[in-house]
Motif scaffolding. Sequence first.
Motif, PDB file in Angstrom:
ATOM      1  N   PRO A  64       0.789  -1.241   0.000  1.00  0.00           N
ATOM      2  CA  PRO A  64       0.000   0.000   0.000  1.00  0.00           C
ATOM      3  C   PRO A  64       0.815   1.282   0.000  1.00  0.00           C
ATOM      4  O   PRO A  64       0.363   2.301  -0.527  1.00  0.00           O
ATOM      5  CB  PRO A  64      -0.836  -0.114   1.283  1.00  0.00           C
ATOM      6  CG  PRO A  64      -0.890  -1.576   1.574  1.00  0.00           C
ATOM      7  CD  PRO A  64       0.405  -2.145   1.099  1.00  0.00           C
ATOM      8  N   LYS A  65       2.019   1.242   0.573  1.00  0.00           N
ATOM      9  CA  LYS A  65       2.823   2.461   0.667  1.00  0.00           C
ATOM     10  C   LYS A  65       3.822   2.597  -0.474  1.00  0.00           C
ATOM     11  O   LYS A  65       4.648   3.514  -0.467  1.00  0.00           O
ATOM     12  CB  LYS A  65       3.569   2.483   1.998  1.00  0.00           C
ATOM     13  CG  LYS A  65       2.670   2.599   3.218  1.00  0.00           C
ATOM     14  CD  LYS A  65       3.499   2.692   4.496  1.00  0.00           C
ATOM     15  CE  LYS A  65       2.606   2.823   5.728  1.00  0.00           C
ATOM     16  NZ  LYS A  65       3.411   2.897   6.985  1.00  0.00           N
ATOM     17  N   ALA A  66       3.753   1.726  -1.465  1.00  0.00           N
ATOM     18  CA  ALA A  66       4.773   1.698  -2.519  1.00  0.00           C
ATOM     19  C   ALA A  66       4.962   3.056  -3.199  1.00  0.00           C
ATOM     20  O   ALA A  66       6.075   3.587  -3.249  1.00  0.00           O
ATOM     21  CB  ALA A  66       4.418   0.629  -3.556  1.00  0.00           C
ATOM     22  N   GLU A  67       3.888   3.617  -3.723  1.00  0.00           N
ATOM     23  CA  GLU A  67       4.021   4.875  -4.465  1.00  0.00           C
ATOM     24  C   GLU A  67       4.382   6.029  -3.539  1.00  0.00           C
ATOM     25  O   GLU A  67       5.086   6.963  -3.934  1.00  0.00           O
ATOM     26  CB  GLU A  67       2.744   5.154  -5.252  1.00  0.00           C
ATOM     27  CG  GLU A  67       2.499   4.130  -6.351  1.00  0.00           C
ATOM     28  CD  GLU A  67       1.443   4.537  -7.351  1.00  0.00           C
ATOM     29  OE1 GLU A  67       1.249   5.762  -7.560  1.00  0.00           O
ATOM     30  OE2 GLU A  67       0.799   3.643  -7.940  1.00  0.00           O
ATOM     31  N   GLU A  68       3.917   5.964  -2.299  1.00  0.00           N
ATOM     32  CA  GLU A  68       4.275   6.978  -1.305  1.00  0.00           C
ATOM     33  C   GLU A  68       5.771   6.933  -1.009  1.00  0.00           C
ATOM     34  O   GLU A  68       6.422   7.973  -0.861  1.00  0.00           O
ATOM     35  CB  GLU A  68       3.481   6.731  -0.022  1.00  0.00           C
ATOM     36  CG  GLU A  68       3.777   7.710   1.099  1.00  0.00           C
ATOM     37  CD  GLU A  68       3.022   7.368   2.373  1.00  0.00           C
ATOM     38  OE1 GLU A  68       3.480   7.770   3.462  1.00  0.00           O
ATOM     39  OE2 GLU A  68       1.981   6.676   2.293  1.00  0.00           O
ATOM     40  N   ILE A  69       6.329   5.741  -0.938  1.00  0.00           N
ATOM     41  CA  ILE A  69       7.762   5.579  -0.684  1.00  0.00           C
ATOM     42  C   ILE A  69       8.580   6.134  -1.845  1.00  0.00           C
ATOM     43  O   ILE A  69       9.572   6.842  -1.650  1.00  0.00           O
ATOM     44  CB  ILE A  69       8.097   4.096  -0.430  1.00  0.00           C
ATOM     45  CG1 ILE A  69       7.545   3.661   0.929  1.00  0.00           C
ATOM     46  CG2 ILE A  69       9.606   3.856  -0.498  1.00  0.00           C
ATOM     47  CD1 ILE A  69       7.623   2.174   1.185  1.00  0.00           C
ATOM     48  N   VAL A  70       8.163   5.816  -3.061  1.00  0.00           N
ATOM     49  CA  VAL A  70       8.870   6.337  -4.239  1.00  0.00           C
ATOM     50  C   VAL A  70       8.821   7.860  -4.252  1.00  0.00           C
ATOM     51  O   VAL A  70       9.848   8.530  -4.415  1.00  0.00           O
ATOM     52  CB  VAL A  70       8.246   5.785  -5.537  1.00  0.00           C
ATOM     53  CG1 VAL A  70       8.927   6.420  -6.759  1.00  0.00           C
ATOM     54  CG2 VAL A  70       8.374   4.264  -5.594  1.00  0.00           C
ATOM     55  N   GLN A  71       7.633   8.405  -4.067  1.00  0.00           N
ATOM     56  CA  GLN A  71       7.472   9.853  -4.098  1.00  0.00           C
ATOM     57  C   GLN A  71       8.273  10.528  -2.991  1.00  0.00           C
ATOM     58  O   GLN A  71       8.905  11.567  -3.215  1.00  0.00           O
ATOM     59  CB  GLN A  71       5.996  10.220  -3.974  1.00  0.00           C
ATOM     60  CG  GLN A  71       5.698  11.692  -4.200  1.00  0.00           C
ATOM     61  CD  GLN A  71       4.212  11.983  -4.110  1.00  0.00           C
ATOM     62  OE1 GLN A  71       3.691  12.287  -3.051  1.00  0.00           O
ATOM     63  NE2 GLN A  71       3.522  11.865  -5.247  1.00  0.00           N
ATOM     64  N   GLY A  72       8.287   9.918  -1.816  1.00  0.00           N
ATOM     65  CA  GLY A  72       9.036  10.494  -0.707  1.00  0.00           C
ATOM     66  C   GLY A  72      10.525  10.552  -0.993  1.00  0.00           C
ATOM     67  O   GLY A  72      11.191  11.554  -0.689  1.00  0.00           O
ATOM     68  N   PHE A  73      11.065   9.488  -1.579  1.00  0.00           N
ATOM     69  CA  PHE A  73      12.497   9.454  -1.914  1.00  0.00           C
ATOM     70  C   PHE A  73      12.830  10.512  -2.959  1.00  0.00           C
ATOM     71  O   PHE A  73      13.814  11.237  -2.839  1.00  0.00           O
ATOM     72  CB  PHE A  73      12.872   8.063  -2.431  1.00  0.00           C
ATOM     73  CG  PHE A  73      14.350   7.840  -2.582  1.00  0.00           C
ATOM     74  CD1 PHE A  73      15.091   7.316  -1.534  1.00  0.00           C
ATOM     75  CD2 PHE A  73      14.997   8.119  -3.780  1.00  0.00           C
ATOM     76  CE1 PHE A  73      16.464   7.089  -1.674  1.00  0.00           C
ATOM     77  CE2 PHE A  73      16.362   7.911  -3.930  1.00  0.00           C
ATOM     78  CZ  PHE A  73      17.095   7.389  -2.865  1.00  0.00           C
ATOM     79  N   VAL A  74      11.977  10.608  -3.985  1.00  0.00           N
ATOM     80  CA  VAL A  74      12.198  11.594  -5.051  1.00  0.00           C
ATOM     81  C   VAL A  74      12.123  13.014  -4.496  1.00  0.00           C
ATOM     82  O   VAL A  74      12.990  13.848  -4.773  1.00  0.00           O
ATOM     83  CB  VAL A  74      11.168  11.404  -6.177  1.00  0.00           C
ATOM     84  CG1 VAL A  74      11.236  12.571  -7.174  1.00  0.00           C
ATOM     85  CG2 VAL A  74      11.401  10.082  -6.900  1.00  0.00           C
ATOM     86  N   HIS A  75      11.102  13.291  -3.705  1.00  0.00           N
ATOM     87  CA  HIS A  75      10.931  14.642  -3.155  1.00  0.00           C
ATOM     88  C   HIS A  75      12.032  15.014  -2.181  1.00  0.00           C
ATOM     89  O   HIS A  75      12.330  16.199  -1.990  1.00  0.00           O
ATOM     90  CB  HIS A  75       9.563  14.758  -2.478  1.00  0.00           C
ATOM     91  CG  HIS A  75       8.426  14.837  -3.438  1.00  0.00           C
ATOM     92  ND1 HIS A  75       7.118  15.014  -3.053  1.00  0.00           N
ATOM     93  CD2 HIS A  75       8.391  14.763  -4.793  1.00  0.00           C
ATOM     94  CE1 HIS A  75       6.341  15.054  -4.116  1.00  0.00           C
ATOM     95  NE2 HIS A  75       7.092  14.890  -5.180  1.00  0.00           N
ATOM     96  N   LYS A  76      12.654  14.030  -1.586  1.00  0.00           N
ATOM     97  CA  LYS A  76      13.757  14.295  -0.665  1.00  0.00           C
ATOM     98  C   LYS A  76      15.050  14.627  -1.404  1.00  0.00           C
ATOM     99  O   LYS A  76      15.802  15.522  -0.988  1.00  0.00           O
ATOM    100  CB  LYS A  76      13.983  13.078   0.237  1.00  0.00           C
ATOM    101  CG  LYS A  76      15.160  13.244   1.213  1.00  0.00           C
ATOM    102  CD  LYS A  76      15.325  12.004   2.088  1.00  0.00           C
ATOM    103  CE  LYS A  76      16.515  12.160   3.038  1.00  0.00           C
ATOM    104  NZ  LYS A  76      16.693  10.938   3.884  1.00  0.00           N
TER     105      LYS A  76
END
Length: 331
Positions: A37-49
Amino acid sequence: MSYVISMLMIIILGTIIGFIGLADAQLELGYYAQSCPKAEEIVQGFVHKHIPNAQSLAAPLLRMQFHDCFVRGCDGSVLLDVTAAGNNDTEKTANPNLTLRGFGFIDGVKSLLEAECPGVVSCADIIALVARDSIWTIGGPWWPVPTGRRDGSISNATEALQNIPPPFSNFSSLQTIFASKGLDLKDLVLLSGAHTIGVAHCPSFSERLYNFSGQGYGQDPSLDSEYAANLKQRKCTTPSDNTTIVEMDPGSFRTFDLSYYKLLLKRRGLFQSDAALTKSSTTLSYIKQLVNGPLDTFFDEFSQAMVKMGQVEVLTGSAGQIRKRCAFVNQ
């Protein structure tokens, strides 16, 4: 600004959602909703960081998806490393991919996803999600990314040479290569718009300056003479320069905008493949429509082209595998 981006996302999503419905049913928005469930959130978080502190990486990460999808489809094969077991001629070793960057970035995302949901999220999907999130982070368009791709296990340098459009392509070869991937002339114009950001190395266009082969000219006559002189005097001062980098969209290479297309109309496209877009009445008409229209139209249509390209020859269902490490096939 956030309100404007949010509204743009809603408009794009509404425009594209019908298009996605025509796509391979095995790719779907929110594919990992149950399995990770958190897959896309994890990707987005890494990119935004990381991308705000390394904005120059956005263009290579977008380019990586192009190069992946044009060889064996969007299957993550561009990520595979040479191995001692005999896989010594991978796509990474092909000339078009020698300047690709961002492999470590993809590995960083993969490590986080493996820690969260081992063996669930494919490297092919990571490439697609990272490309979208990177461009959005730098102020470019957002597009929905249906997921469910599986990873391939074959990576061949010869296939990369045959399928990735080189920067010296003429219009006929571009049309043929894109058509072989189910992409039309409008897709060609729109996806070429990615050249609005990023840089290139001199060998990818220096023949246009010093040895325009087969035409009897030292310099490509289709290249604006003032622009060519500037490139020779200030950038690629010798034909053998292999280290200098040049902005593909001078003065605007960090901004996702319409400047690239405006330069094409001034005969200032950096690559021969850029100039080729003005040789067809059909593609020239598309370019003029974009230049004379609002930026939102370009964002919307570029987004549609990215969704379409992201579904080229994908592996789904039981095909392929989910690699544990993106650079190596599972044993």
